[in-house]
Structures are given as structure tokens and as C-alpha cells.
Design a protein around this motif. Sequence first.
Motif, PDB file in Angstrom:
ATOM      1  N   VAL A 103       0.871  -1.164   0.000  1.00  0.00           N
ATOM      2  CA  VAL A 103       0.000   0.000   0.000  1.00  0.00           C
ATOM      3  C   VAL A 103       0.917   1.225   0.000  1.00  0.00           C
ATOM      4  O   VAL A 103       1.943   1.253   0.671  1.00  0.00           O
ATOM      5  CB  VAL A 103      -0.948  -0.008   1.229  1.00  0.00           C
ATOM      6  N   LEU A 105       1.591   5.129   0.769  1.00  0.00           N
ATOM      7  CA  LEU A 105       1.117   6.115   1.728  1.00  0.00           C
ATOM      8  C   LEU A 105       1.731   7.485   1.446  1.00  0.00           C
ATOM      9  O   LEU A 105       2.931   7.599   1.181  1.00  0.00           O
ATOM     10  CB  LEU A 105       1.481   5.679   3.152  1.00  0.00           C
ATOM     11  N   ARG A 161      -3.407   4.485   5.888  1.00  0.00           N
ATOM     12  CA  ARG A 161      -3.909   3.648   4.796  1.00  0.00           C
ATOM     13  C   ARG A 161      -5.425   3.761   4.682  1.00  0.00           C
ATOM     14  O   ARG A 161      -6.149   3.721   5.669  1.00  0.00           O
ATOM     15  CB  ARG A 161      -3.483   2.204   5.025  1.00  0.00           C
ATOM     16  N   SER A 166      -3.771   8.426   0.638  1.00  0.00           N
ATOM     17  CA  SER A 166      -3.141   7.104   0.787  1.00  0.00           C
ATOM     18  C   SER A 166      -4.117   6.003   0.390  1.00  0.00           C
ATOM     19  O   SER A 166      -4.711   5.333   1.236  1.00  0.00           O
ATOM     20  CB  SER A 166      -2.657   6.907   2.232  1.00  0.00           C
ATOM     21  N   LEU A 214      -8.709  -3.128  -0.257  1.00  0.00           N
ATOM     22  CA  LEU A 214      -8.231  -2.469   0.955  1.00  0.00           C
ATOM     23  C   LEU A 214      -9.006  -2.825   2.207  1.00  0.00           C
ATOM     24  O   LEU A 214      -8.472  -2.757   3.321  1.00  0.00           O
ATOM     25  CB  LEU A 214      -8.311  -0.944   0.774  1.00  0.00           C
ATOM     26  N   VAL A 218      -7.163  -2.057   6.739  1.00  0.00           N
ATOM     27  CA  VAL A 218      -7.088  -0.655   7.164  1.00  0.00           C
ATOM     28  C   VAL A 218      -7.245  -0.527   8.681  1.00  0.00           C
ATOM     29  O   VAL A 218      -7.736   0.487   9.181  1.00  0.00           O
ATOM     30  CB  VAL A 218      -8.138   0.211   6.432  1.00  0.00           C
ATOM     31  N   ASP A 226       2.634   1.064  10.280  1.00  0.00           N
ATOM     32  CA  ASP A 226       3.107   1.959   9.214  1.00  0.00           C
ATOM     33  C   ASP A 226       3.881   3.131   9.808  1.00  0.00           C
ATOM     34  O   ASP A 226       4.897   3.575   9.240  1.00  0.00           O
ATOM     35  CB  ASP A 226       1.926   2.504   8.408  1.00  0.00           C
TER      36      ASP A 226
END
Length: 536
Positions: A103, A105, A161, A166, A214, A218, A226
Amino acid sequence: MRVVAHSYARRMDIRRSLRRSRTGVTLLSLAALLVCGCSAGKPTGTAGSTARAALAALPRATPSALAPYYAQKPSWRGCGVPGFECATMKAPLDYAEPGAGDVRLAVARKQATGPGKRLGSLLVNPGGPGGSAVGYLQQYAGIGYPAAVRARYDMVAVDPRGVARSEPVECLDGPEMDAYTQTDTTPDDQRERVELVGAYKKFAEACGARSARLLRHVSTVGAARDMDILRAILGDGKLTYVGASYGTFLGATYAGLFPNRVGRLVLDGAMDPALPARRLNLDQTAGFETAFRSFAKDCVRQPDCPLAAKGATPAKVGENLKAFFRRLDAHPLPAGDPDGRRLGEALATTGVIAAMYDESTWEQLREALASAMKEGDGAGLLILSDAYYERDAEGRYANLMAANAAVNCLDLPAAFSTPEQVEKALPSFEKASPVFGEGLAWASLTCTYWPVAPTGEPQRIEARGAAPIVVVGTTRDPATPYPWAVSLSRQLTSARLLTYQGDGHTAYGRGSACVDSAINAYLLHGTPPAKGKRCS
């Protein structure tokens, strides 16, 4: 009505929006914060929450599969806002399977201005889930935080995310969101109840259809992990962080996962991670009632308050507002909207809720109510509602509501399994808030029909071994009630509770020199507030 908790920057935006309604200038859109947690279980008190399991820390050593992510070198570039740089970082879509995809960002920073020795990076998050941290940095934190703090820290933000820049979660389009936000959340009969349930189902199905990749990835735990990758690629040994509202849950989760990497953490407008959503929602309902009572007490002292005739009591203010909502339910008002929307009960309630976050907005709320109640013009309340939902003048919505639901519904199980459970709970919600309780109870169905199963559960966060963490609570905070800050400060083994005795949501940067100086001293010198410190 869907519950939103607004940052300082967002509250300022709402105030500007209402003022501009007089001259027709379109509203701006900044970061918003939402708290509408979704979890099951019987309500428990703060003391009862301590019986829940604690979040376990991750191993100190970085797994080899994650090493490439931690070794990234950001490529900074200009991003259209003078003084700020932007970059993109990668994180694994699924931390359990780092090789299954990434993913991307969005990150932004404003480098330390000096003078004085640079202290590292200060990561900020305005909350949500769903608020854009990058937008918050560029439009408030990077220019509005105290000069002494900005001089010594690189100010940094990453959109979590699924949020904003993002890889945003997508659900309903603009016209569909218009219909969704106007759905009656105080159903009077079976037909209206079916319509409300249908709206929640349609929202959930759209999220599942448009964000299938996604939606399972999340969670707040993922977003916290992250942040640790970002800490490393910024070159910081420990994380320095200021999080507001839901951002306190994100920051506390980071501390629980990486206690040895905690630098200076400020958790302002704290959430209690150990409570199930039914209790979170009920506590928050009571919080909005507390804020409304403060507004009502002020209202009866003002000559221009349309909810209070001479000699009226604060309780009568609430009764009059409820009566106004009932009239709107039957007869919506014109609001000068080019898309033909009228001010009904749902949008009006949202507009009032939006003004509860900052007492300096009460005057504008009185004016909007006067226009609606005396002149039949719903424009002022509609503008407040649009700012709350991040709807722009062209009818486009930010992904705020989509990301909020996606994160909350993944973090915890649904508060209610059926509409019948909501009906049984109505008395407790209406007792907590005669004005807002019914609507907030029905809003708790948001996660009931979610297309993916939750991965989290309520749990205490202790962060044993972490450096001192500052937890900030405001005594009449509508969206993150003060008892949550007390509870979180008791869970975190190194916490210091800083109490602001006042109105509004969050405390840092809201005008209290006492609060600001205490937090600034902590960020600049590492000195936490004295135990039991209270400000007003």
C-alpha cells in the motif's frame, strides 16, 4: 446523523464556513475526526474495562521480511504548498503476508525552521479515523503549532492507509452520499426503519464493491505499524507524536506495540481502547449532552437565542430544539442549495452537533438557528452539516465517512446485531441525551452490515517500559468524554494525565496558556506535566 469529532483546525473551518454563508463564499475542507467505534458486548464501566486483556508488544527485532520497507529512502519533492515537501512510502498491505502486495502512503513534512538544535521529527495526526493528516499538517499544524516547536522539529504527517491521499477507501458517490446523509435516523414507524436499515446496507455494500482490496487491511494496528516504518525512514530512533481524538487511539496502539520506541507522545482528547462500542457510543452520547447543556446555559443568557424565551431554563432549550427537529421531520426547510436539498431533521441535527465542538461557535449556531426558526431559511445549518461531512460546493465528498467506517468496523465488532437490539437500547441512549440519544443509538448500526469481519477487539494498552506519555482530557469534551482520558492514563504505565477544565473537543492549541506551556515543555525538554496537573 453520523458522529464526528473535529480537530481544532476542523472547528476553525466550520466557524469560517458559517460566517461565509452570509456572503455566499464556499466552505473550505480540512481534516475531520470521527469517533463512532463499532464493537459488541455489554456496556462496562471504566473500572470494568481493566479486566480486558492487554495489547501485546511486538518483538524488538524487525522481521527480515519487513527489512526492505524499513530501509526505504524517501524522495522529497515540492507539493504545491510553500514550505512543505511530499513523498510516498510503501508498507505491506498485509503484515501477516508482507510479500502479498504493498500500500502506498502519502507523507508530507515541513523542515525545522530553527534556531536551536533540531530535535528530530514530530509526527501529527488529527484523528478520525478518516481525517487527512497531510491536510492537517499543511493547513494548520505546520503553520499553527507554536513557533518554538516548529523551530526544533521537522513537522511530519502521513495519511493512514485508506485515507485521503493514501489509497482512499471509496464507497458512495456524491449524489448517493447526499441521500445517505439525509436519511432519517429517528425512524417513526416500520417503513422509516426499513429505509434506515436499507441505507446502512447500501453504504456497506458500496464499500465492499468499490474497495474490496483495501477493506480487510485498514486497521489501526496496521496504521500504527506503518508509523514505525515512517519513523525509521525519517532516521529517528524513537517516535515523537501528537495525536488528537482517534489519533490518541492510534498513538496508544503504537506505544503498546513498540513501547521501547516511544519518544515524546501527546494523546489529546483521549479514547479508551478497553471499551466496547456500545459503551463508547453511549458515553459519547452523554458527552454531547454535556456539551449541549453548556450551550443551553449560555443560550438562556443571550438575547438572540431563538431556543429560549425570557426566563427559559436550559432544560427548556433542549425541549425547544427537539420540537424544532420534529417540525423539520415533517416539513423540511428550503436552504438555498443548488442541488435541491432541503434542511430536514437529519441534516439539522448534524449541523447542531457540528457546533458542539467549540464554544466559540455558539454565536454562529444561534444565528443559524434563528434564520431557520424565524425566517424559514435552513442555509446556515446546512453549511454546518456540509462542513461536518466534508462536502464541497460541487457536491463532492471527501472519503472521510468511508474511511471512518472502514477502520472502525475492522477494529471492533458491531455494536448491535439487529435493529431490535437498538430499540431495546433506546431508553439508555435517550436517558444519556434527551436531545441526541435516539439518533445516536440508531447511528450505532453503521457496522452491523459490514462486508468484512472485524479483526480487533477491545483491549487495555499498558505499553510497559515506554517513556512518559502525556494524556490530555477536557472535562466537557463532547466527542471524547473526560472519563476516557482518565481510563487511558490509568492503563498506560508511564502516563501523566493533564486535565483541561473547560468546554470543547481537545485542549492543545485552543487558547489555554496553561495547557500549551505544559505540552510545549514536554515536547521541547522532555519534562511531562506534574502529576494531577489541571488547567482552565
